[in-house]
Design a protein around this motif. Sequence first.
Motif, mmCIF file in Angstrom:
data_model
loop_
_atom_site.group_PDB
_atom_site.id
_atom_site.type_symbol
_atom_site.label_atom_id
_atom_site.label_comp_id
_atom_site.label_asym_id
_atom_site.label_seq_id
_atom_site.Cartn_x
_atom_site.Cartn_y
_atom_site.Cartn_z
ATOM 1 N N THR A 127 0.817 -1.208 0.000
ATOM 2 C CA THR A 127 0.000 0.000 0.000
ATOM 3 C C THR A 127 0.854 1.264 0.000
ATOM 4 O O THR A 127 0.354 2.345 -0.295
ATOM 5 C CB THR A 127 -0.929 0.027 1.228
ATOM 6 N N SER A 128 2.124 1.132 0.350
ATOM 7 C CA SER A 128 3.026 2.282 0.314
ATOM 8 C C SER A 128 4.419 1.825 -0.075
ATOM 9 O O SER A 128 4.812 0.687 0.167
ATOM 10 C CB SER A 128 3.067 3.000 1.669
ATOM 11 N N THR B 232 -1.629 4.457 -9.113
ATOM 12 C CA THR B 232 -1.522 5.103 -7.807
ATOM 13 C C THR B 232 -0.320 4.511 -7.086
ATOM 14 O O THR B 232 -0.286 3.316 -6.805
ATOM 15 C CB THR B 232 -2.787 4.891 -6.963
ATOM 16 N N VAL B 233 0.677 5.350 -6.824
ATOM 17 C CA VAL B 233 1.908 4.891 -6.173
ATOM 18 C C VAL B 233 2.141 5.809 -4.975
ATOM 19 O O VAL B 233 2.691 6.899 -5.103
ATOM 20 C CB VAL B 233 3.113 4.941 -7.137
ATOM 21 N N THR B 234 1.714 5.364 -3.822
ATOM 22 C CA THR B 234 1.780 6.191 -2.617
ATOM 23 C C THR B 234 3.070 5.923 -1.857
ATOM 24 O O THR B 234 3.385 4.777 -1.536
ATOM 25 C CB THR B 234 0.584 5.911 -1.697
ATOM 26 N N VAL C 298 2.580 10.922 -0.255
ATOM 27 C CA VAL C 298 2.472 11.602 -1.545
ATOM 28 C C VAL C 298 2.179 10.562 -2.617
ATOM 29 O O VAL C 298 2.786 9.489 -2.636
ATOM 30 C CB VAL C 298 3.774 12.359 -1.883
ATOM 31 N N ASP C 299 1.229 10.867 -3.498
ATOM 32 C CA ASP C 299 0.910 9.975 -4.609
ATOM 33 C C ASP C 299 1.816 10.318 -5.787
ATOM 34 O O ASP C 299 1.599 11.309 -6.482
ATOM 35 C CB ASP C 299 -0.558 10.111 -5.006
ATOM 36 N N TYR C 300 2.831 9.509 -6.009
ATOM 37 C CA TYR C 300 3.770 9.733 -7.096
ATOM 38 C C TYR C 300 3.200 9.237 -8.426
ATOM 39 O O TYR C 300 3.865 9.337 -9.451
ATOM 40 C CB TYR C 300 5.095 9.044 -6.803
#
Length: 370
Positions: A314-315, A346-348, A353-355
């Motif tokens: 998830t992160s 979606t890369v949190t 921060v969503d990169y």
Amino acid sequence: MKHIRGVSAACLLAVPIMLSGCSLFGSESAAVDPPPGEVEAQMLQVSGEGTLDTGVLGPVSLDESDLAAGVKDAAVSAAAGERTTVYLEDQHGLLAPVSLALPQGEGTAMLEDSLTALVSKGAYKSVLPEGFQGVLPAGTEVNNVSIGQDKVAIVEFNSAFNDYDPADERKILEAVTWTLTGQEDIQGVQLWVDGKKLTEMPLQGTPLDRPLSRAMGINLPKQSALMMNSSAVTVYFSAASPDGIHQYYVPVTRFVPAGGDSVKAALNELIAGPQSENGLEMVMTQGTVVDSVEAGQNGVVTVSLKDEMFEGSTSVPEEMLESVVLTVAQNTDDALVQIRLNGKETVTGTNNVDYGQPVSAPEYVNELPL
């Protein structure tokens, strides 16, 4: 690899501050020596149009429509007020950008202050973070800084500038050059001492017959080898403060085959990791694969990565994602960057921060506590 995975799994469960001390992908620690003579000459004589001179780290100007579209800054400044980024020597002998709260004077006063911050035991020693120091000889004074129409900064030091350790000659040139070319209106640097233009450095004879630019590179590894038809890229690894609590980013120049995609080549150097014992930490696993690098018409560079370690996560570690953004920005014209990981949009990061959305390189790099 099994050992790395075990360490990483434990770190991923921690909050971001703990990630800094956990050394997510481990640390490799060898002194960074000046490059071989032929490499030195090659990098000092380039025209300034290479990959190292394509921009400086800084915020991309965004208008209200950009913000409405979800464009975000990857690293919002934690402290209010203007800061100045200078290149200081860390505990491992590497140069790193550090953002300091220096006086914001009129005209070239700010430039003079930024160079004064590079003086060992100088006027601003009390505002330098623990583990960092200036590389200019103690007693060095900045007599004058002026900027010509050709965007070359002419810097005049007093004679104390000559009292340096010969082994530090290249490091001094890198620190001064990278500090000044961090300003948008400066692309090159010319050095004077006591009213006389330097055509070469006084101790080791490094040629100064033309203005210095970021094309000279920074923190070249000892093992740098001259490659025929090669080009240079600069990548950003992570390192830890002396107490192990705070992470900061360190630029390192690498040689890659010429003619290829410089951004993809730079990212592959990130995956390869640090080459020697200099305190740098791996920011990616060696199982990471660069699937593609695409530049969109809107100026956003999309980096697609694959790494089975992060399947279902998830992160993702902030250090990994920030290093990608910094590296891409350095090797493009400060492009916005969005990251895809294992096909996900979606890369949190562990910094929330969503990169997966376009982000820019931070305005102030390495804001470290004193």
